[in-house]
Design an enzyme around this catalytic site. Structure first.
Site, short mmCIF file in Angstrom:
data_model
loop_
_atom_site.label_atom_id
_atom_site.label_comp_id
_atom_site.label_asym_id
_atom_site.label_seq_id
_atom_site.Cartn_x
_atom_site.Cartn_y
_atom_site.Cartn_z
N THR A 187 1.37 -3.86 4.16
CA THR A 187 1.03 -4.40 5.71
C THR A 187 0.61 -5.77 6.16
O THR A 187 0.52 -6.40 7.06
CB THR A 187 0.08 -3.21 6.20
OG1 THR A 187 -1.00 -3.40 5.68
CG2 THR A 187 0.78 -1.95 6.53
N ASP A 188 -0.20 -6.34 4.94
CA ASP A 188 -0.76 -7.66 5.22
C ASP A 188 0.11 -8.69 5.53
O ASP A 188 -0.01 -9.35 6.47
CB ASP A 188 -1.39 -7.99 3.89
CG ASP A 188 -2.70 -7.38 3.49
OD1 ASP A 188 -3.17 -6.71 4.56
OD2 ASP A 188 -3.12 -7.35 2.38
N THR B 2 0.87 -1.17 -0.08
CA THR B 2 -0.26 0.07 -0.16
C THR B 2 0.85 1.26 0.04
O THR B 2 0.37 2.27 -0.59
CB THR B 2 -0.93 0.01 1.11
OG1 THR B 2 -1.83 -1.27 1.02
CG2 THR B 2 -1.79 1.23 1.40
N SER C 234 1.74 -7.21 -0.94
CA SER C 234 2.50 -8.14 -0.14
C SER C 234 1.90 -9.75 0.33
O SER C 234 2.60 -10.45 0.63
CB SER C 234 2.60 -7.28 1.37
OG SER C 234 1.47 -7.32 2.08
#
Length: 330
Positions: free
Chosen positions: A88-89, A12, A55
């Site tokens: 961030t995942d 992101t 990610s």
């Protein structure tokens, strides 16, 4: 003068909305630094655009290559710190894998953003600025990989993505962050005591270690399927302080008889496991007597990464047990 490597991997933080209004990968290391608009005469940057993907698409081999890239930046480019930008995942997994494997004596920081830079009040620029500040701080060296997010400094071993969308999503639930960034300074409160390090075996990307959850009515079917699929290890996400449904026990026993290492954690994220409190079938005492190894406070995804590393180094069952339990049990 500090030299900082900026390694971009996508996510992101690297995304912007296109004509459709949907965000997709757009920014590499150079554009991210321009976005952050860091005006420091005492810091220079080495821009390294590694990959630019969401990610969830990252694979184990990508992490191996990223680890090598960080070490190359330190040993060949002679950087004083490293910042990795990431989605961030899976950020907590990448940060922990690097924490377990990277062999450098400079700060390594992983960061990302919950809001892409096309959105109002994006957190991308602030997280980059804070991360660069931490990566240029000598006190951040030799304490493991750090996650810097929402101005908090969190050890990679402890960090958990807690909220789906909030910009303060990353937390160390049990022990808290070890410092924060404020008014252009790093404020440090403590140092983490647990820091493991392992080499990466050549076969790590081919190893199979699934994560199997526990829930009401769960049985041995998933475990037996995993055994038939010739898995190399199992991560079991149990209940409470270390319990599973009794109908999982036959499958676990079959795996143990085949010398498949089984690591147990809990879907309850806070607190420590019990060892000698309950005696029912599937209790923590019952499982330990069977030969199940306790993963203590690590999340299932992090346990999986650590087990993959141990297996790639041909650790025996006893060595695997020691690697997971020696900080917590006699």
């Amino acid at each position: 003068m500090k030299k900082i490597a900026m390694i971009s991997t996508g996510g992101t933080i690297a995304m912007q909305a296109d004509a459709s209004g949907l965000a997709d990968s757009a920014l590499g290391a150079r554009k991210l630094l321009e976005l952050a608009n860091i005006e420091r005469t005492d810091i220079t940057f080495v821009e390294m655009e590694y990959i630019n993907i969401p990610s969830p698409h990252i694979q184990i081999q990508d992490l191996v290559t990223l680890k090598e890239l960080i070490e190359k930046a330190v040993h060949e480019e002679k950087v004083d710190g490293v910042v990795v930008t990431h989605g961030t995942d899976t950020l907590q997994e990448t940060a922990y894998f690097l924490d377990l494997t990277v062999d450098v004596n400079v700060p390594v920081v992983v960061t990302g953003a919950q809001r892409n830079s096309s959105l109002p009040m994006s957190d991308a620029a602030l997280n980059i600025v804070d991360s660069v500040l931490v990566a240029s701080d000598d006190r951040a060296a030799n304490i493991g990989v750090l996650v810097v997010f929402g101005s908090e400094i969190i050890p990679a071993r402890d960090v958990i993505k807690e909220h789906k969308t909030a910009i303060t999503t990353f937390r160390a639930i049990d022990f808290g962050h070890i410092g924060h960034v404020n008014n252009g300074r790093c404020i440090w409160a403590r140092k983490p005591l647990i820091h493991d390090h392992y080499k990466i075996g050549e076969n790590i990307a081919s190893l199979k270690v699934p994560i199997i959850p526990s829930y009401i009515g769960q049985d041995s079917a998933a475990i037996r399927y995993a055994i038939q699929d010739n898995v190399d290890g199992l991560i079991i996400e149990g209940f409470g302080a270390g319990h599973v449904p009794q109908n999982m026990i036959p499958g676990l026993q079959e795996a143990i008889e085949k010398d498949i290492p089984i690591i147990l954690t809990s879907r309850s994220r806070k607190g420590s496991m019990l060892t000698d409190t309950y005696g029912f079938i599937g209790s923590e005492t019952y499982l330990r007597k069977m030969g199940v190894i306790f993963g203590e406070d690590l999340t299932p995804d992090k346990l999986r990464l650590k087990l993959l590393l141990l297996l790639s180094n041909n650790f025996t069952l006893e060595q695997i047990k020691h690697a997971f339990e020696h900080n917590f049990y006699n």
